[in-house]
Write a protein that holds these residues in place. Sequence first.
Motif, PDB file in Angstrom:
ATOM      1  N   ILE A 134      64.808 -22.044 -42.828  1.00  0.00           N
ATOM      2  CA  ILE A 134      63.554 -22.663 -43.276  1.00  0.00           C
ATOM      3  C   ILE A 134      63.320 -23.980 -42.548  1.00  0.00           C
ATOM      4  O   ILE A 134      62.200 -24.288 -42.120  1.00  0.00           O
ATOM      5  N   ALA A 135      64.394 -24.793 -42.395  1.00  0.00           N
ATOM      6  CA  ALA A 135      64.265 -26.074 -41.685  1.00  0.00           C
ATOM      7  C   ALA A 135      63.832 -25.848 -40.240  1.00  0.00           C
ATOM      8  O   ALA A 135      62.964 -26.568 -39.716  1.00  0.00           O
ATOM      9  N   ALA A 136      64.409 -24.836 -39.566  1.00  0.00           N
ATOM     10  CA  ALA A 136      64.041 -24.551 -38.174  1.00  0.00           C
ATOM     11  C   ALA A 136      62.571 -24.155 -38.073  1.00  0.00           C
ATOM     12  O   ALA A 136      61.856 -24.573 -37.150  1.00  0.00           O
ATOM     13  N   GLU A 137      62.115 -23.382 -39.054  1.00  0.00           N
ATOM     14  CA  GLU A 137      60.712 -22.962 -39.045  1.00  0.00           C
ATOM     15  C   GLU A 137      59.775 -24.169 -39.234  1.00  0.00           C
ATOM     16  O   GLU A 137      58.751 -24.274 -38.554  1.00  0.00           O
ATOM     17  N   LEU A 138      60.137 -25.054 -40.126  1.00  0.00           N
ATOM     18  CA  LEU A 138      59.312 -26.241 -40.362  1.00  0.00           C
ATOM     19  C   LEU A 138      59.283 -27.148 -39.118  1.00  0.00           C
ATOM     20  O   LEU A 138      58.234 -27.716 -38.785  1.00  0.00           O
ATOM     21  N   LEU A 139      60.431 -27.284 -38.460  1.00  0.00           N
ATOM     22  CA  LEU A 139      60.497 -28.147 -37.266  1.00  0.00           C
ATOM     23  C   LEU A 139      59.691 -27.562 -36.116  1.00  0.00           C
ATOM     24  O   LEU A 139      59.128 -28.317 -35.312  1.00  0.00           O
ATOM     25  N   GLU A 140      59.616 -26.251 -36.040  1.00  0.00           N
ATOM     26  CA  GLU A 140      58.804 -25.619 -34.986  1.00  0.00           C
ATOM     27  C   GLU A 140      57.324 -25.938 -35.176  1.00  0.00           C
ATOM     28  O   GLU A 140      56.569 -26.059 -34.206  1.00  0.00           O
ATOM     29  N   ARG A 141      56.894 -26.056 -36.442  1.00  0.00           N
ATOM     30  CA  ARG A 141      55.478 -26.336 -36.722  1.00  0.00           C
ATOM     31  C   ARG A 141      55.141 -27.812 -36.518  1.00  0.00           C
ATOM     32  O   ARG A 141      53.976 -28.157 -36.353  1.00  0.00           O
ATOM     33  N   ALA A 142      56.148 -28.669 -36.580  1.00  0.00           N
ATOM     34  CA  ALA A 142      55.900 -30.113 -36.530  1.00  0.00           C
ATOM     35  C   ALA A 142      55.345 -30.552 -35.182  1.00  0.00           C
ATOM     36  O   ALA A 142      55.624 -29.962 -34.156  1.00  0.00           O
TER      37      ALA A 142
END
Length: 265
Positions: free
Chosen positions: A257-265
């Motif tokens: 989930i953290a990796a997915e959020l960082l990709e959107r940032a």
Amino acid sequence: MEPTCPGAVERYVNLGECYDTPALKAIREELTGCMEGYPECYRRAYRCLAAAAQIEADRRALLLTPAVEARMVKRARGILSRECKRTGKEPGQAKYRFLDAISCKGVQCNFETAEGLCRRIYELCDSWGLAHPLLAYLAAGARAAGYDVILCPDPMDPERLRHVLIPALSLGFVSSTPTLPYPGKRPYRRLRIDAMADQEQLRRNKGRLRFSRKMSAALVDEAVEAMAQAKAMHDALEALYNPHVDFDRVHAQADAIAAELLERA
């Protein structure tokens, strides 16, 4: 928290997949047994806190007269003229953050957070919970001058303020009470809110005020005890569950989930 628009806006994270279900079924009776009475502990705590809040509201109604509020506004106006020079910018923003809590560990305040944000601390010595008008005026004046403020509500009555922080000015106004004193070094300034109260009113109602303080404190203590009982039950439940949870799998979900959020940032 239940998603209002699952899939499109929010999504479910199913940590139940990380349980060893057969092992948990084997200790089902132990699990249900250690939660017996758990909801009632919280209901008792909330009833006690609601009663304590009513007692404190009654006390404020007695002491917070228009004359007292006028004295506070006058003092706040003087502080603003000295501390909050106008910036010429748009009005500042307000953020609400709780600095205090009533929990299973008792009545607490993270004074160190205020000190971390503000080098200059005004300690408001407030035995009767009267400081809200002064804090509200200070917050409004600081915002009008162009400064962002952090408003810290009273956990017993979130409509009322207990502290105001103005990080851009490194300036904080924190309330202290006999039961929750300010523990830091000598404050930059100390304001005795108690001295602004009507002294004749205090003298005339000395017995009533003493009784109300005693009853409010007893109710808060009872609420804390109820929450401590609930915490002990929760700890016992965790002790039963933890050996049967695949925490590597939990951490893998968190990393994904953290990796997915960082990709959107």
